[in-house]
Design a protein around this motif. Structure first.
Motif, PDB file in Angstrom:
ATOM      1  N   LEU A  79      25.254 -14.004  35.253  1.00 54.96           N
ATOM      2  CA  LEU A  79      24.616 -13.303  36.365  1.00 54.96           C
ATOM      3  C   LEU A  79      23.196 -12.863  36.006  1.00 54.96           C
ATOM      4  CD1 LEU A  79      27.392 -11.124  38.043  1.00 54.96           C
ATOM      5  CD2 LEU A  79      25.743 -12.601  39.209  1.00 54.96           C
ATOM      6  N   ALA A  80      23.011 -12.416  34.784  1.00 54.65           N
ATOM      7  CA  ALA A  80      21.677 -12.010  34.336  1.00 54.65           C
ATOM      8  C   ALA A  80      20.718 -13.204  34.366  1.00 54.65           C
ATOM      9  CB  ALA A  80      21.753 -11.417  32.936  1.00 54.65           C
ATOM     10  N   ALA A  81      21.205 -14.385  33.968  1.00 59.39           N
ATOM     11  CA  ALA A  81      20.371 -15.591  34.007  1.00 59.39           C
ATOM     12  C   ALA A  81      20.015 -15.952  35.446  1.00 59.39           C
ATOM     13  CB  ALA A  81      21.102 -16.750  33.332  1.00 59.39           C
ATOM     14  N   ILE A  82      20.971 -15.826  36.358  1.00 60.73           N
ATOM     15  CA  ILE A  82      20.711 -16.087  37.774  1.00 60.73           C
ATOM     16  C   ILE A  82      19.597 -15.174  38.283  1.00 60.73           C
ATOM     17  CG2 ILE A  82      21.674 -15.855  40.107  1.00 60.73           C
ATOM     18  CD1 ILE A  82      24.414 -16.656  38.859  1.00 60.73           C
ATOM     19  N   ILE A  83      19.716 -13.898  37.959  1.00 61.99           N
ATOM     20  CA  ILE A  83      18.725 -12.909  38.396  1.00 61.99           C
ATOM     21  C   ILE A  83      17.342 -13.247  37.851  1.00 61.99           C
ATOM     22  CG2 ILE A  83      18.033 -10.480  38.093  1.00 61.99           C
ATOM     23  CD1 ILE A  83      21.177  -9.932  38.211  1.00 61.99           C
ATOM     24  N   GLU A  84      17.274 -13.664  36.600  1.00 57.92           N
ATOM     25  CA  GLU A  84      15.979 -14.020  36.011  1.00 57.92           C
ATOM     26  C   GLU A  84      15.412 -15.287  36.647  1.00 57.92           C
ATOM     27  OE1 GLU A  84      12.708 -13.567  33.241  1.00 57.92           O
ATOM     28  OE2 GLU A  84      14.120 -12.265  34.305  1.00 57.92           O
ATOM     29  N   PHE A  85      16.267 -16.265  36.959  1.00 54.51           N
ATOM     30  CA  PHE A  85      15.790 -17.484  37.617  1.00 54.51           C
ATOM     31  C   PHE A  85      15.211 -17.169  39.001  1.00 54.51           C
ATOM     32  CE2 PHE A  85      18.847 -20.552  35.201  1.00 54.51           C
ATOM     33  CZ  PHE A  85      18.006 -20.505  34.110  1.00 54.51           C
ATOM     34  N   ILE A  86      15.899 -16.320  39.753  1.00 57.98           N
ATOM     35  CA  ILE A  86      15.401 -15.938  41.074  1.00 57.98           C
ATOM     36  C   ILE A  86      14.046 -15.237  40.934  1.00 57.98           C
ATOM     37  CG2 ILE A  86      15.791 -14.423  43.069  1.00 57.98           C
ATOM     38  CD1 ILE A  86      18.812 -14.966  42.698  1.00 57.98           C
ATOM     39  N   HIS A  87      13.967 -14.304  39.987  1.00 60.78           N
ATOM     40  CA  HIS A  87      12.715 -13.573  39.781  1.00 60.78           C
ATOM     41  C   HIS A  87      11.590 -14.518  39.365  1.00 60.78           C
ATOM     42  CE1 HIS A  87       9.827 -10.627  38.543  1.00 60.78           C
ATOM     43  NE2 HIS A  87       9.920 -10.960  37.276  1.00 60.78           N
ATOM     44  N   THR A  88      11.863 -15.402  38.429  1.00 64.80           N
ATOM     45  CA  THR A  88      10.816 -16.297  37.924  1.00 64.80           C
ATOM     46  C   THR A  88      10.347 -17.262  39.003  1.00 64.80           C
ATOM     47  OG1 THR A  88      11.789 -16.153  35.711  1.00 64.80           O
ATOM     48  CG2 THR A  88      10.207 -17.918  36.091  1.00 64.80           C
ATOM     49  N   ASP A  94       4.528 -16.821  43.993  1.00 68.35           N
ATOM     50  CA  ASP A  94       3.514 -15.775  44.175  1.00 68.35           C
ATOM     51  C   ASP A  94       2.158 -16.203  43.635  1.00 68.35           C
ATOM     52  OD1 ASP A  94       4.887 -13.838  45.509  1.00 68.35           O
ATOM     53  OD2 ASP A  94       5.212 -12.539  43.787  1.00 68.35           O
ATOM     54  N   ASP A  95       2.162 -16.766  42.441  1.00 63.78           N
ATOM     55  CA  ASP A  95       0.900 -17.144  41.798  1.00 63.78           C
ATOM     56  C   ASP A  95       0.168 -18.224  42.588  1.00 63.78           C
ATOM     57  OD1 ASP A  95       1.204 -15.310  39.767  1.00 63.78           O
ATOM     58  OD2 ASP A  95       2.109 -16.728  38.366  1.00 63.78           O
ATOM     59  N   ARG A 103      -1.209 -14.305  34.235  1.00 63.31           N
ATOM     60  CA  ARG A 103      -0.020 -13.462  34.336  1.00 63.31           C
ATOM     61  C   ARG A 103       0.425 -13.109  32.933  1.00 63.31           C
ATOM     62  NH1 ARG A 103       3.660 -11.823  37.968  1.00 63.31           N
ATOM     63  NH2 ARG A 103       2.862 -13.140  39.660  1.00 63.31           N
ATOM     64  N   ARG A 104       0.646 -11.796  32.684  1.00 63.16           N
ATOM     65  CA  ARG A 104       1.023 -11.310  31.352  1.00 63.16           C
ATOM     66  C   ARG A 104       0.020 -11.773  30.301  1.00 63.16           C
ATOM     67  NH1 ARG A 104       7.122 -13.437  32.322  1.00 63.16           N
ATOM     68  NH2 ARG A 104       7.878 -11.740  33.644  1.00 63.16           N
ATOM     69  N   GLY A 105      -1.234 -11.874  30.716  1.00 62.91           N
ATOM     70  CA  GLY A 105      -2.283 -12.230  29.774  1.00 62.91           C
ATOM     71  C   GLY A 105      -2.362 -13.708  29.424  1.00 62.91           C
ATOM     72  N   ARG A 106      -1.552 -14.541  30.113  1.00 64.59           N
ATOM     73  CA  ARG A 106      -1.556 -15.982  29.840  1.00 64.59           C
ATOM     74  C   ARG A 106      -1.885 -16.740  31.113  1.00 64.59           C
ATOM     75  NH1 ARG A 106       1.539 -18.122  25.535  1.00 64.59           N
ATOM     76  NH2 ARG A 106       2.234 -19.785  26.932  1.00 64.59           N
ATOM     77  N   LYS A 107      -2.337 -17.987  30.939  1.00 64.88           N
ATOM     78  CA  LYS A 107      -2.598 -18.848  32.083  1.00 64.88           C
ATOM     79  C   LYS A 107      -1.312 -19.051  32.886  1.00 64.88           C
ATOM     80  CE  LYS A 107      -6.964 -20.307  32.005  1.00 64.88           C
ATOM     81  NZ  LYS A 107      -7.845 -20.208  33.197  1.00 64.88           N
ATOM     82  N   THR A 108      -1.430 -19.002  34.209  1.00 62.84           N
ATOM     83  CA  THR A 108      -0.265 -19.247  35.054  1.00 62.84           C
ATOM     84  C   THR A 108       0.045 -20.742  35.091  1.00 62.84           C
ATOM     85  OG1 THR A 108      -1.730 -19.398  36.972  1.00 62.84           O
ATOM     86  CG2 THR A 108      -0.698 -17.248  36.532  1.00 62.84           C
ATOM     87  N   ALA A 109       1.272 -21.047  35.527  1.00 68.71           N
ATOM     88  CA  ALA A 109       1.686 -22.452  35.614  1.00 68.71           C
ATOM     89  C   ALA A 109       0.820 -23.221  36.598  1.00 68.71           C
ATOM     90  CB  ALA A 109       3.155 -22.533  36.024  1.00 68.71           C
TER      91      ALA A 109
END
Length: 332
Positions: A79-88, A94-95, A103-109
């Motif tokens: 479930l935690a992995a599902i939540i992270e996939f949805i967030h990511t 968004d980007d 994002r977080r100081g790094r180039k976005t995808a």
């Protein structure tokens, strides 16, 4: 936050991370395994996402809530992995919408591979999360996550409508936060209670905790946009203003500023850009909007803490209480 018992005050974020370390190692291993694909570009972008770091706050919230609810099985990792996939996936989309390159100081995808690749890999993550949901074979879980994902999509569209709109109210701003951010926090903690088999009142309390925490976290994040920089927050000061996003500090400032400053803020929101950034930030600080925004974030954090009181005492509940304080004060 005087409602927090003294025993909880001693915890800090590193202590919470240590407590959750074993569960999060399991979650991270699962994320890496389930991000794998035969399509090379998906693997490249997935590796970039993993390397970008982040605190994985949402999946951590779920594992802590599940343990606070007395859960002893392994489904919390899935479930935690599902939540992270949805967030990511929402971050990737968004980007692209925001045309962000950091994002977080790094180039976005999207800055590295382009908008099309980012959107499509975001879709891959969404679909992967639903594959994992089906494996859990629990209609209650699928309903919560399906409703949450749909609500997040509504929030994305609402935020898009607000960009460049200088007349956005506090109520409209909070409606976006609820859908874009708070509902996923709420789902993470509610599902922890559900896994642990808690009574309905305690499951509802965990959902309330997550919702209030989500409000506190996002309001504090928007406050940091006027106080921080790329080295500490992963984006530049004034980025929200440059994108024409009327967040709470600007909304409060516009209500309290002089007519000249108010018109300057209106132009900045409607036209975007950073031409008047310094005087606008000075006007925001002068208006007391930053202090008022912090008070709002603290009020939501206090409400999150109050919701925890129905849960049985444990180190896991203490960790959740610490995260409520951390949502506003990222310095500890």
């Amino acid at each position: 936050m005087s409602s927090v018992p003294a025993a909880r005050q001693a915890l800090d974020f590193s202590s919470v991370r240590d407590l959750a370390a074993a569960d999060m190692a399991q979650v991270d291993a699962l994320i890496r395994a389930r991000l794998s694909s035969d399509v090379v570009l998906i693997n490249q972008i997935a590796d970039h996402i993993i390397a970008s770091g982040g605190k994985r706050l949402r999946p951590m919230l779920h594992t802590l809530a599940a343990r606070a609810a007395g859960y002893t099985g392994d489904n919390h990792a899935k479930l935690a992995a599902i939540i992270e996939f949805i967030h990511t996936s929402t971050l990737l989309h968004d980007d692209v919408v925001d045309e962000s390159d950091l994002r977080r100081g790094r180039k976005t995808a999207n800055a590295l591979w382009g908008n099309a690749a980012s959107v499509l890999v975001g879709d891959f993550l969404y679909s992967r999360s639903f594959q994992l949901m089906v494996e859990l074979d629990d209609m209650r879980i699928m309903r919560i996550l399906a409703d949450t994902t749909n609500t997040i999509a509504e929030g994305e569209v609402l935020q898009l409508l607000n960009i460049g709109n200088a007349d956005v109210t506090e109520q409209a701003y909070l409606a976006v936060i609820e859908r874009k951010t708070a509902v996923l926090f709420a789902a993470a903690t509610e599902l922890g209670g559900l896994l642990g088999g808690l009574p309905a009142t305690e499951v509802a309390a965990l959902r309330t905790y997550g919702m209030e925490l989500g409000y506190a976290f996002q309001i504090a994040d928007d406050l940091l946009d006027y106080l921080s920089d790329a080295g500490t927050l992963g984006k530049n000061i004034g980025d929200d203003l440059a994108e024409g996003k009327p967040t709470l500090p600007l909304i409060f400032a516009a209500e309290r500023a002089s007519e000249e400053d108010r018109q300057s803020m209106r132009r900045a929101i409607e036209q975007g850009g950073l031409e008047s950034l310094e005087p606008i930030i000075e006007a925001i600080r002068k208006s007391g909007a930053l202090e008022l925004t912090r008070e709002r974030a603290l009020a939501h954090a206090d409400a999150a803490l109050a919701a925890l009181e129905v849960l049985p005492p444990s180190e896991w509940r203490d960790a959740l209480a610490t995260l409520a304080r951390y949502s506003v004060d990222r310095s500890f």
